[in-house]
Enzyme design. Structure first.
Site, PDB file in Angstrom:
ATOM      1  N   LYS A 105      -7.264  -1.191  10.921  1.00  0.00           N
ATOM      2  CA  LYS A 105      -8.275  -1.089   9.868  1.00  0.00           C
ATOM      3  C   LYS A 105      -8.698  -2.493   9.463  1.00  0.00           C
ATOM      4  CE  LYS A 105      -5.334  -0.534   5.751  1.00  0.00           C
ATOM      5  NZ  LYS A 105      -4.059  -0.951   6.346  1.00  0.00           N
ATOM      6  N   HIS A 158       0.820  -1.218   0.000  1.00  0.00           N
ATOM      7  CA  HIS A 158       0.000   0.000   0.000  1.00  0.00           C
ATOM      8  C   HIS A 158       0.853   1.267   0.000  1.00  0.00           C
ATOM      9  CE1 HIS A 158      -3.162  -2.779   0.817  1.00  0.00           C
ATOM     10  NE2 HIS A 158      -2.674  -3.107   1.990  1.00  0.00           N
ATOM     11  N   ASP A 214      -1.336  15.860 -29.593  1.00  0.00           N
ATOM     12  CA  ASP A 214      -2.744  16.157 -29.346  1.00  0.00           C
ATOM     13  C   ASP A 214      -3.071  17.532 -29.884  1.00  0.00           C
ATOM     14  OD1 ASP A 214      -5.311  16.339 -28.550  1.00  0.00           O
ATOM     15  OD2 ASP A 214      -4.912  16.392 -26.399  1.00  0.00           O
ATOM     16  N   HIS A 216      -6.782  -5.264  -1.975  1.00  0.00           N
ATOM     17  CA  HIS A 216      -5.904  -6.432  -2.014  1.00  0.00           C
ATOM     18  C   HIS A 216      -6.238  -7.373  -3.158  1.00  0.00           C
ATOM     19  CE1 HIS A 216      -5.639  -5.024   2.175  1.00  0.00           C
ATOM     20  NE2 HIS A 216      -4.374  -5.286   1.989  1.00  0.00           N
TER      21      HIS A 216
END
Length: 438
Positions: A73, A25, A379, A193
């Site tokens: 958590k 993470h 672009d 996950h």
């Protein structure tokens, strides 16, 4: 490491099979360690929970006489594993208490993806945990007691809600990436996950996604958050690992006016960045926290945690407001707002020619972009000639109309091609004729 008046320990929950916690993470959670946030984190392998012994070792290493707060958590969707998420840390906390440490634990569950009727195992803890970290860290740094810091942590966890959206499945090291998500599909209500989301839907625009996510978080039926019209909130838009900052900013641009105009909610703070990821997942999460003076004070407090997206002294950059683009100097205000008059035959012909040309250019957009890329840009931009034509092109004056087409191109078309096409609209003979007509 600076030792606070009270030490904080952040730990992560559960196991890979019932997906929770662990590494993968980054920058969470190690880069939120520092004065003003966390004292320590306990991690393990990718998406794997640390065992009780590791948690105890961290508690013993950093806990001072004022005690330790565990921030946990919960990330499991399955009822069979939900108690296990807490047992790991609960057991470590009880063991630490038996050794004489002062301990408290706060569970964060900010997930708003599942309605309460389906939320058998309770809400998962996701990116909203970062805001809880900051509130708790500032409270501890201010010298509050363990009980007072735990109370602020509990309050913060009760007023924060989050929902995520994934455009790809994360790649677990050494494993084959799941193919459950097609090339034109996205997942709503994801975990972090690699577990399946709440729903797989066709790819939608950012406007539709933001509207759906905010509606889910702020739903008065589920009442996940005590937020109603007239309240103030903190907005966090978080990248999941492979999302460009530009796309996060586009999400913010949609979310802020949506909150203000549709829900009647003031936005006190906006935090944007890649803060809690899921390895290489493409996607983002939107977090809303109800704000008050106490929470804003904690969020604004200085911290030296490297990943917190505000300066170390708590200084916030000034808000940027959209500045309206002034009209082309070649057109007077009274001409812009003058009521449309019936065009001459020549004006009608010119209008039809411009409309047909603009439509052809729109149909050639991909080819134009490809040509532009050969000179280094890639672009040409999107033409808005049709839109400007309806506003203020003086169709009865061909020279001035060509001049205004150039102004439109100059305003909206970037790259190398933009300036080349702009110059084509300003040859010397046209400019001379235009001056002569005036």
């Amino acid at each position: 490491m600076t030792v606070y008046c009270m030490d904080l320990l952040h730990t992560m929950a559960s196991s890979y099979r019932n997906p929770c916690g662990g590494s993968g993470h980054e920058p969470a959670h190690a880069r939120f360690v520092g004065p003003g946030m966390l004292t320590a984190v306990v991690s393990r392998d990718v998406f794997a929970s640390p065992p009780v012994d590791s948690i105890l070792a961290a508690i013993r290493a950093v806990t001072g006489p004022l005690g330790c707060l565990l921030i946990v958590k919960v990330l499991s969707l399955f009822i069979s594993s939900y108690p296990g998420d807490r047992l790991n840390f609960g057991l470590a906390a009880e063991q630490a208490k038996s050794e004489g440490y002062k301990m408290q634990m706060v569970i964060v569950g900010d997930d708003c993806a599942l309605p309460p009727a389906r939320g058998i195992a309770g809400r998962r803890g996701l990116a909203g945990t970062i805001l809880v970290h900051k509130v708790v860290g500032a409270a501890a740094d201010a010298g509050l007691s363990l009980a007072a810091v735990a109370a602020e942590a509990k309050h913060a966890s009760e007023v924060v809600g989050m929902m995520g959206v994934a455009l790809s499945v994360c790649t677990l090291p050494g494993q084959v990436t799941s193919d459950r998500l097609g090339p034109r599909q996205m997942e709503l209500g994801l975990g972090i996950h690699g577990e399946p989301s709440v729903a797989v839907v066709e790819l939608q625009s950012v406007d539709v996604v933001v509207e759906h996510v905010l509606k889910q978080i702020l739903s008065q039926e589920t009442q996940y958050l005590p937020i109603t019209r007239g309240c103030s909130v903190v907005l966090l838009v978080n990248g999941l690992g492979a999302t460009p900052i530009m796309e996060l900013m586009i999400t913010v641009r949609k979310a802020v006016p949506e909150l203000q105009l549709v829900y009647g909610i003031a936005v006190d703070r906006v935090y944007t960045g890649t803060l809690m990821t899921s390895l290489d997942m493409a996607g983002l999460s939107i977090t809303i926290m109800k704000s008050d003076d106490s929470i804003l004070k904690r969020l604004d407090a200085p911290t030296k945690a490297l990943a917190w997206p505000v300066g170390s002294e708590g200084n916030r950059p000034p808000a940027k407001f959209r500045v309206p683009l002034p009209p082309s100097p070649s057109i007077k205000d009274d001409e812009i707002f003058a009521p449309s008059q019936e065009l001459s035959k020549q004006g009608c012909i010119l209008e039809a020619a411009i409309e047909a040309s603009a439509t052809a250019i729109i149909n050639l957009k991909d080819s134009l972009n490809e040509w532009d890329s050969k000179v280094g840009d890639g672009d040409c931009g999107t033409t808005v000639i049709l839109e400007d034509m309806k506003k203020h092109y003086p169709m009865d004056d061909a020279a001035r109309t060509i001049n205004e087409i150039g102004a439109t191109i100059r305003r909206v078309m970037g790259g190398t091609s933009g300036i080349l096409y702009d110059n084509l609209c300003f040859p010397k003979d046209v400019l001379i004729v235009s001056r002569g007509n005036r």
